[in-house]
Write a protein that holds these residues in place. Sequence first.
Motif, short mmCIF file in Angstrom:
data_model
loop_
_atom_site.label_atom_id
_atom_site.label_comp_id
_atom_site.label_asym_id
_atom_site.label_seq_id
_atom_site.Cartn_x
_atom_site.Cartn_y
_atom_site.Cartn_z
N THR A 204 39.52 40.08 29.28
CA THR A 204 39.71 38.98 30.23
C THR A 204 40.05 37.63 29.58
OG1 THR A 204 38.86 38.06 32.32
CG2 THR A 204 37.31 38.15 30.47
N THR A 205 40.60 36.74 30.42
CA THR A 205 41.04 35.42 29.97
C THR A 205 39.94 34.67 29.24
OG1 THR A 205 42.28 35.41 32.05
CG2 THR A 205 42.27 33.37 30.79
N THR A 206 38.75 34.65 29.80
CA THR A 206 37.65 33.92 29.19
C THR A 206 37.34 34.48 27.79
OG1 THR A 206 36.64 33.07 31.19
CG2 THR A 206 35.13 33.56 29.39
N GLU B 63 43.49 21.52 40.50
CA GLU B 63 43.98 21.88 39.16
C GLU B 63 43.75 20.74 38.18
OE1 GLU B 63 45.09 23.57 36.75
OE2 GLU B 63 45.38 25.54 37.61
N SER C 235 34.89 33.33 41.23
CA SER C 235 35.45 34.59 40.75
C SER C 235 35.88 34.49 39.29
CB SER C 235 36.63 35.03 41.64
OG SER C 235 36.57 36.42 41.83
N ASN D 248 33.78 39.11 43.50
CA ASN D 248 34.47 40.38 43.80
C ASN D 248 33.71 41.57 43.23
OD1 ASN D 248 35.14 39.52 41.19
ND2 ASN D 248 37.05 40.67 41.17
N1 LIG Z 1 36.99 38.14 39.10
C1 LIG Z 1 37.60 38.97 38.29
O1 LIG Z 1 37.54 40.18 38.44
C2 LIG Z 1 38.43 38.41 37.18
C3 LIG Z 1 39.57 39.10 36.73
C4 LIG Z 1 40.36 38.55 35.74
C5 LIG Z 1 39.99 37.32 35.18
N2 LIG Z 1 38.84 36.71 35.62
C6 LIG Z 1 38.40 35.41 35.09
O2 LIG Z 1 38.89 34.39 35.96
C7 LIG Z 1 39.06 33.16 35.24
C8 LIG Z 1 40.49 32.67 35.41
O3 LIG Z 1 41.39 33.64 34.85
P1 LIG Z 1 42.98 33.42 34.90
O4 LIG Z 1 43.57 34.62 34.27
O5 LIG Z 1 43.39 32.97 36.25
O6 LIG Z 1 43.09 32.17 33.87
P2 LIG Z 1 44.28 31.11 33.73
O7 LIG Z 1 44.09 30.49 32.40
O8 LIG Z 1 45.60 31.76 34.06
O9 LIG Z 1 43.97 30.06 34.89
C9 LIG Z 1 42.88 29.18 34.91
C10 LIG Z 1 43.37 27.89 35.59
O10 LIG Z 1 42.24 27.05 35.84
C11 LIG Z 1 42.65 25.71 35.59
N3 LIG Z 1 41.47 24.86 35.35
C12 LIG Z 1 40.73 24.74 34.22
N4 LIG Z 1 39.74 23.85 34.43
C13 LIG Z 1 39.85 23.41 35.71
C14 LIG Z 1 39.12 22.49 36.51
N5 LIG Z 1 38.07 21.81 36.02
N6 LIG Z 1 39.54 22.29 37.79
C15 LIG Z 1 40.61 22.94 38.29
N7 LIG Z 1 41.35 23.82 37.57
C16 LIG Z 1 40.95 24.06 36.30
C17 LIG Z 1 43.58 25.82 34.38
O11 LIG Z 1 44.42 24.69 34.28
C18 LIG Z 1 44.36 27.10 34.71
O12 LIG Z 1 45.54 26.84 35.43
C19 LIG Z 1 38.68 33.50 33.79
O13 LIG Z 1 37.32 33.20 33.61
C20 LIG Z 1 38.89 35.01 33.73
O14 LIG Z 1 38.17 35.59 32.67
C21 LIG Z 1 38.09 37.20 36.62
#
Ligand SMILES: NC(=O)c1ccc[n+]([C@@H]2O[C@H](COP(=O)([O-])OP(=O)(O)OC[C@H]3O[C@@H](n4cnc5c(N)ncnc54)[C@H](O)[C@@H]3O)[C@@H](O)[C@H]2O)c1
Length: 425
Positions: free
Chosen positions: A158-160, A244, A300, A347
């Motif tokens: 995952t992204t994190t 954002e 999420s 989710n």
């Molecule tokens: N729920 C799930 O099953 C699931 C699945 C995949 C990823 N994730 C997690 O979801 C999160 C996001 O993943 P992604 O792939 O969309 O990442 P991403 O890097 O594509 O998007 C994150 C967005 O959040 C914005 N952001 C950062 N700080 C912010 C703030 N304070 N206010 C508003 N916007 C802000 C960033 O500019 C970026 O556009 C991560 O933690 C990832 O690990 C969850």
Amino acid sequence: MTVTSSRLKHEVKDLSFAPLGRQRIEWAGREMPVLRQIRDRFAQEKPLSGIRLVACCHVTTETAHLAIALKAAGADALLIASNPLSTQDDVAASLVADHEIPVFAYKGEDNETYSRHLQIALDHRPNIIIDDGSDVVATLIQERQHQIADLIGTTEETTTGIVRLKAMLNDGVLTFPAMNVNDADTKHFFDNRYGTGQSTLDGIIRSTNILLAGKTIVVAGYGWCGKGTALRARGMGANVVVTEVDSVRAIEAVMDGLRVLPMAEAAPLGDIFITVTGNKHVIRAEHFEVMKDGAIVCNSGHFDIEIDLKSLGATSTEVRTVRNFTQEYRLQNGKSVVVLGEGRLINLAAAEGHPSAVMDMSFANQALACEYLVKNQGKLEPGIHSIPAEVDREIARLKLQAMGIAIDTLTPEQIEYTNSWTSGT
Ligand SMILES: NC(=O)c1ccc[n+]([C@@H]2O[C@H](COP(=O)([O-])OP(=O)(O)OC[C@H]3O[C@@H](n4cnc5c(N)ncnc54)[C@H](O)[C@@H]3O)[C@@H](O)[C@H]2O)c1
């Protein structure tokens, strides 16, 4: 509650749940043709023979198919949960009882148990770690340096986790190869966008049974997960507001026809708030203070840090559970804020995570990344590696084939044209 047999060490809620888990795993398999083909090949070729492997994933029906494929490949695989609330106890039971895969996970495990399971995973002395959020790798680096010699590499879901791996690389502590599964096209284009998009709304609906049409839904973060969530919420008839911090992503949201506001301005407008930023305290005390009475807040993003629940608790006079995964905080100003799934991935806490069809591609990447690490053992530099483009394309090809969808191929004339710079107008 926790059962441990001597035959196969494990820690799951109840092995008698296994028949239901078996049935649900079988159902998910209908939507996972790509991973099925990989598993069949793995069973013949045994590419992970003798490899000790730890997978730290959401223990769901789809993860069960990954674990089964890894075992078919010859791996000595052990599974722990990557989140205390996402484990499906029937699936964990079936993996132990029907597949003899050691699982250490149960839904609702506390943080102490979660940390203990991380230690059990490292006691397995893994050669490969499949991580989701980088907790196993971070623990290895911080507490078990001497085991790094055992490691061929790691794969990150995952992204994190990728953000954390990059921080490790910057600090000079990532001394082994890490495969970036998240950034494979056949992962984040589909899993993060369509998977999180649909299943996040599913989690909100299951925990609240609320009508989304006509509601104002504030989505914090317009990344891959945010886009999927926001556009699906709009499709359900909600008025969507995006917050954002990245100007390009904000413009994209505007041009997708969504309203973009700072959280301070969105807070009084929203009926439902969804954070998907991977960042900390995106919704905090000053926002709760101005929200509508009864506003619903959920997350999420990967960790439970996006909503500042500590400050919400501190300013509340009462907290009560009103439905499963649904807690109402009564604020000192007399209004209430409703928090879903304790601020953890909604989710997975209240629904079943991503639909199997997208996890088919994500976990195909995981399985092939493990094979790639073994095939290239000793040849990969320490650091973060992309999934090879041909693997991405092959997964997409298998998926299309399974869906019965054919595409065109370039004609010789088109190949010549695209390789030439001399033919213009
Ligand atoms: N729920 C799930 O099953 C699931 C699945 C995949 C990823 N994730 C997690 O979801 C999160 C996001 O993943 P992604 O792939 O969309 O990442 P991403 O890097 O594509 O998007 C994150 C967005 O959040 C914005 N952001 C950062 N700080 C912010 C703030 N304070 N206010 C508003 N916007 C802000 C960033 O500019 C970026 O556009 C991560 O933690 C990832 O690990 C969850």
